[in-house]
Design a protein around this motif. Structure first.
Motif, PDB file in Angstrom:
ATOM      1  N   LYS A   9     -19.528  28.871  41.268  1.00 61.04           N
ATOM      2  CA  LYS A   9     -18.392  29.595  41.833  1.00 61.04           C
ATOM      3  C   LYS A   9     -18.196  30.912  41.099  1.00 61.04           C
ATOM      4  CE  LYS A   9     -15.845  25.615  43.528  1.00 61.04           C
ATOM      5  NZ  LYS A   9     -14.547  24.963  43.569  1.00 61.04           N
ATOM      6  N   THR A  10     -17.450  31.794  41.731  1.00 60.20           N
ATOM      7  CA  THR A  10     -17.127  33.088  41.126  1.00 60.20           C
ATOM      8  C   THR A  10     -15.812  32.970  40.350  1.00 60.20           C
ATOM      9  OG1 THR A  10     -15.791  33.855  42.987  1.00 60.20           O
ATOM     10  CG2 THR A  10     -18.181  34.251  43.111  1.00 60.20           C
ATOM     11  N   ILE A  11     -15.523  33.974  39.542  1.00 61.96           N
ATOM     12  CA  ILE A  11     -14.232  34.021  38.845  1.00 61.96           C
ATOM     13  C   ILE A  11     -13.105  34.044  39.873  1.00 61.96           C
ATOM     14  CG2 ILE A  11     -12.727  35.420  37.363  1.00 61.96           C
ATOM     15  CD1 ILE A  11     -14.903  33.968  35.802  1.00 61.96           C
ATOM     16  N   GLU A  12     -13.285  34.806  40.936  1.00 57.13           N
ATOM     17  CA  GLU A  12     -12.254  34.837  41.981  1.00 57.13           C
ATOM     18  C   GLU A  12     -12.008  33.443  42.545  1.00 57.13           C
ATOM     19  OE1 GLU A  12     -12.268  39.302  43.847  1.00 57.13           O
ATOM     20  OE2 GLU A  12     -13.178  37.707  45.023  1.00 57.13           O
ATOM     21  N   GLU A  13     -13.076  32.695  42.774  1.00 54.88           N
ATOM     22  CA  GLU A  13     -12.928  31.358  43.355  1.00 54.88           C
ATOM     23  C   GLU A  13     -12.230  30.399  42.396  1.00 54.88           C
ATOM     24  OE1 GLU A  13     -16.702  31.168  46.421  1.00 54.88           O
ATOM     25  OE2 GLU A  13     -17.058  30.727  44.307  1.00 54.88           O
ATOM     26  N   VAL A  14     -12.591  30.428  41.122  1.00 52.26           N
ATOM     27  CA  VAL A  14     -11.966  29.480  40.191  1.00 52.26           C
ATOM     28  C   VAL A  14     -10.534  29.870  39.868  1.00 52.26           C
ATOM     29  CG1 VAL A  14     -14.142  28.638  39.229  1.00 52.26           C
ATOM     30  CG2 VAL A  14     -12.958  30.528  38.098  1.00 52.26           C
ATOM     31  N   GLU A  15     -10.246  31.173  39.899  1.00 50.11           N
ATOM     32  CA  GLU A  15      -8.867  31.617  39.677  1.00 50.11           C
ATOM     33  C   GLU A  15      -8.018  31.466  40.932  1.00 50.11           C
ATOM     34  OE1 GLU A  15      -9.206  35.078  36.248  1.00 50.11           O
ATOM     35  OE2 GLU A  15      -9.098  35.689  38.335  1.00 50.11           O
ATOM     36  N   GLY A  16      -8.672  31.509  42.081  1.00 47.11           N
ATOM     37  CA  GLY A  16      -7.931  31.475  43.334  1.00 47.11           C
ATOM     38  C   GLY A  16      -7.238  32.791  43.636  1.00 47.11           C
ATOM     39  N   ILE A  17      -7.769  33.873  43.063  1.00 48.17           N
ATOM     40  CA  ILE A  17      -7.175  35.204  43.251  1.00 48.17           C
ATOM     41  C   ILE A  17      -8.273  36.165  43.687  1.00 48.17           C
ATOM     42  CG2 ILE A  17      -5.985  37.132  42.144  1.00 48.17           C
ATOM     43  CD1 ILE A  17      -4.967  35.078  40.041  1.00 48.17           C
ATOM     44  N   GLU A  18      -8.107  36.745  44.869  1.00 43.81           N
ATOM     45  CA  GLU A  18      -9.076  37.736  45.334  1.00 43.81           C
ATOM     46  C   GLU A  18      -8.636  39.108  44.844  1.00 43.81           C
ATOM     47  OE1 GLU A  18     -10.987  39.464  49.444  1.00 43.81           O
ATOM     48  OE2 GLU A  18     -10.106  37.459  49.438  1.00 43.81           O
ATOM     49  N   SER A  19      -9.546  39.801  44.183  1.00 45.41           N
ATOM     50  CA  SER A  19      -9.241  41.133  43.661  1.00 45.41           C
ATOM     51  C   SER A  19      -9.169  42.150  44.785  1.00 45.41           C
ATOM     52  CB  SER A  19     -10.326  41.596  42.695  1.00 45.41           C
ATOM     53  OG  SER A  19     -10.439  40.724  41.622  1.00 45.41           O
ATOM     54  N   LYS A  38     -16.920  38.767  41.543  1.00 41.12           N
ATOM     55  CA  LYS A  38     -17.410  38.217  42.812  1.00 41.12           C
ATOM     56  C   LYS A  38     -18.799  37.578  42.671  1.00 41.12           C
ATOM     57  CE  LYS A  38     -14.770  41.466  45.602  1.00 41.12           C
ATOM     58  NZ  LYS A  38     -13.849  40.475  46.129  1.00 41.12           N
ATOM     59  N   ARG A  39     -19.379  37.607  41.472  1.00 41.52           N
ATOM     60  CA  ARG A  39     -20.698  36.999  41.244  1.00 41.52           C
ATOM     61  C   ARG A  39     -20.520  35.579  40.750  1.00 41.52           C
ATOM     62  NH1 ARG A  39     -25.008  39.879  37.936  1.00 41.52           N
ATOM     63  NH2 ARG A  39     -26.128  38.177  38.913  1.00 41.52           N
ATOM     64  N   PRO A  40     -21.378  34.661  41.163  1.00 42.25           N
ATOM     65  CA  PRO A  40     -21.307  33.302  40.615  1.00 42.25           C
ATOM     66  C   PRO A  40     -21.435  33.318  39.086  1.00 42.25           C
ATOM     67  CG  PRO A  40     -22.752  33.359  42.523  1.00 42.25           C
ATOM     68  CD  PRO A  40     -22.418  34.795  42.191  1.00 42.25           C
ATOM     69  N   ILE A  41     -20.630  32.525  38.440  1.00 46.05           N
ATOM     70  CA  ILE A  41     -20.597  32.484  36.976  1.00 46.05           C
ATOM     71  C   ILE A  41     -21.983  32.208  36.410  1.00 46.05           C
ATOM     72  CG2 ILE A  41     -19.687  31.190  34.998  1.00 46.05           C
ATOM     73  CD1 ILE A  41     -17.062  30.868  36.696  1.00 46.05           C
ATOM     74  N   ASN A  42     -22.746  31.325  37.046  1.00 44.23           N
ATOM     75  CA  ASN A  42     -24.057  30.977  36.507  1.00 44.23           C
ATOM     76  C   ASN A  42     -25.075  32.105  36.627  1.00 44.23           C
ATOM     77  OD1 ASN A  42     -24.349  30.763  39.286  1.00 44.23           O
ATOM     78  ND2 ASN A  42     -25.570  28.893  39.198  1.00 44.23           N
ATOM     79  N   LEU A  43     -24.757  33.169  37.344  1.00 50.91           N
ATOM     80  CA  LEU A  43     -25.664  34.313  37.464  1.00 50.91           C
ATOM     81  C   LEU A  43     -25.291  35.463  36.534  1.00 50.91           C
ATOM     82  CD1 LEU A  43     -26.229  34.460  41.336  1.00 50.91           C
ATOM     83  CD2 LEU A  43     -27.630  33.343  39.575  1.00 50.91           C
ATOM     84  N   TRP A  61     -12.784  30.316  31.588  1.00 51.60           N
ATOM     85  CA  TRP A  61     -14.073  29.849  32.100  1.00 51.60           C
ATOM     86  C   TRP A  61     -15.243  30.474  31.356  1.00 51.60           C
ATOM     87  CZ3 TRP A  61      -9.911  31.355  35.031  1.00 51.60           C
ATOM     88  CH2 TRP A  61      -9.236  30.311  35.667  1.00 51.60           C
ATOM     89  N   LEU A  62     -15.124  31.754  30.999  1.00 53.57           N
ATOM     90  CA  LEU A  62     -16.248  32.464  30.398  1.00 53.57           C
ATOM     91  C   LEU A  62     -16.373  32.272  28.895  1.00 53.57           C
ATOM     92  CD1 LEU A  62     -16.140  35.832  32.367  1.00 53.57           C
ATOM     93  CD2 LEU A  62     -17.601  33.839  32.757  1.00 53.57           C
ATOM     94  N   LEU A  63     -15.260  32.129  28.189  1.00 57.43           N
ATOM     95  CA  LEU A  63     -15.355  32.032  26.733  1.00 57.43           C
ATOM     96  C   LEU A  63     -16.151  30.802  26.287  1.00 57.43           C
ATOM     97  CD1 LEU A  63     -14.573  33.883  24.444  1.00 57.43           C
ATOM     98  CD2 LEU A  63     -12.540  32.531  24.109  1.00 57.43           C
ATOM     99  N   PRO A  64     -15.951  29.636  26.877  1.00 52.73           N
ATOM    100  CA  PRO A  64     -16.789  28.496  26.464  1.00 52.73           C
ATOM    101  C   PRO A  64     -18.279  28.730  26.718  1.00 52.73           C
ATOM    102  CG  PRO A  64     -14.897  27.729  27.719  1.00 52.73           C
ATOM    103  CD  PRO A  64     -14.912  29.228  27.828  1.00 52.73           C
ATOM    104  N   ILE A  65     -18.605  29.403  27.814  1.00 51.98           N
ATOM    105  CA  ILE A  65     -20.001  29.698  28.132  1.00 51.98           C
ATOM    106  C   ILE A  65     -20.554  30.712  27.131  1.00 51.98           C
ATOM    107  CG2 ILE A  65     -21.559  30.681  29.865  1.00 51.98           C
ATOM    108  CD1 ILE A  65     -19.487  29.659  31.984  1.00 51.98           C
ATOM    109  N   ALA A  66     -19.750  31.720  26.806  1.00 53.61           N
ATOM    110  CA  ALA A  66     -20.178  32.732  25.830  1.00 53.61           C
ATOM    111  C   ALA A  66     -20.411  32.098  24.465  1.00 53.61           C
ATOM    112  CB  ALA A  66     -19.127  33.841  25.736  1.00 53.61           C
ATOM    113  N   LEU A  67     -19.512  31.220  24.042  1.00 56.23           N
ATOM    114  CA  LEU A  67     -19.685  30.548  22.749  1.00 56.23           C
ATOM    115  C   LEU A  67     -20.953  29.703  22.748  1.00 56.23           C
ATOM    116  CD1 LEU A  67     -15.983  29.552  22.059  1.00 56.23           C
ATOM    117  CD2 LEU A  67     -17.352  31.216  20.752  1.00 56.23           C
TER     118      LEU A  67
END
Length: 140
Positions: A9-19, A38-43, A61-67
């Motif tokens: 999913k994208t950040i927009e999708e997980v937040e539920g907020i369209e920029s 708008k890009r999938p997190i895994n990409l 969502w991103l900080l755990p992946i970055a760590l």
């Protein structure tokens, strides 16, 4: 608070907020962040995550992946491999509230820093400030 989510999913999708579309005269950074949301997190690449994290976008969502990425690549540093200082800097410079409300993230980042054999002189101050913000003495 760590958020487990479908990384497809994208950040927009997980937040539920369209920029909303950025203004035509918006900066390149504003436009890039808009597109990255708008890009999938895994990409997302490490550099792209650093841009989003640096703008406080998608932190839960991103900080755990970055760590996780920083931990996985820390062992490559002594081998002469590139270590992602941009991502490390973006993570290090988050507000103290992020660290105080997520003690596991704080512990993870402290451990990553302790494993680094050589910290770039460009980010020594960020490391020092992180340790102050996180409530522990600075690493020498």
């Amino acid at each position: 608070m760590s958020k487990k989510t479908d990384r497809g999913k994208t950040i927009e999708e997980v937040e539920g907020i369209e920029s909303p579309q950025p203004p035509p005269n918006g900066t390149d950074l504003v436009k890039a962040v808009h597109n990255l949301r708008k890009r999938p997190i895994n990409l997302l690449t490490a550099w792209e995550m650093s841009r989003l994290i640096g703008q406080d976008v998608g932190i839960p969502w991103l900080l755990p992946i970055a760590l996780k990425h920083l931990r996985e690549t820390v062992t490559d540093q002594p081998l002469g491999a590139f270590y992602d200082d941009d991502l490390l800097t973006a993570v290090l410079t988050r507000r103290s509230a992020v660290w105080h409300s997520n003690p596991q993230w704080t512990a993870d980042l402290k451990e990553i820093i302790s494993l680094l054999e050589d910290i770039s002189p460009n980010i020594h101050e960020n490391v020092h400030n992180f340790f102050l913000e996180a409530g522990a003495g600075a690493k020498d």
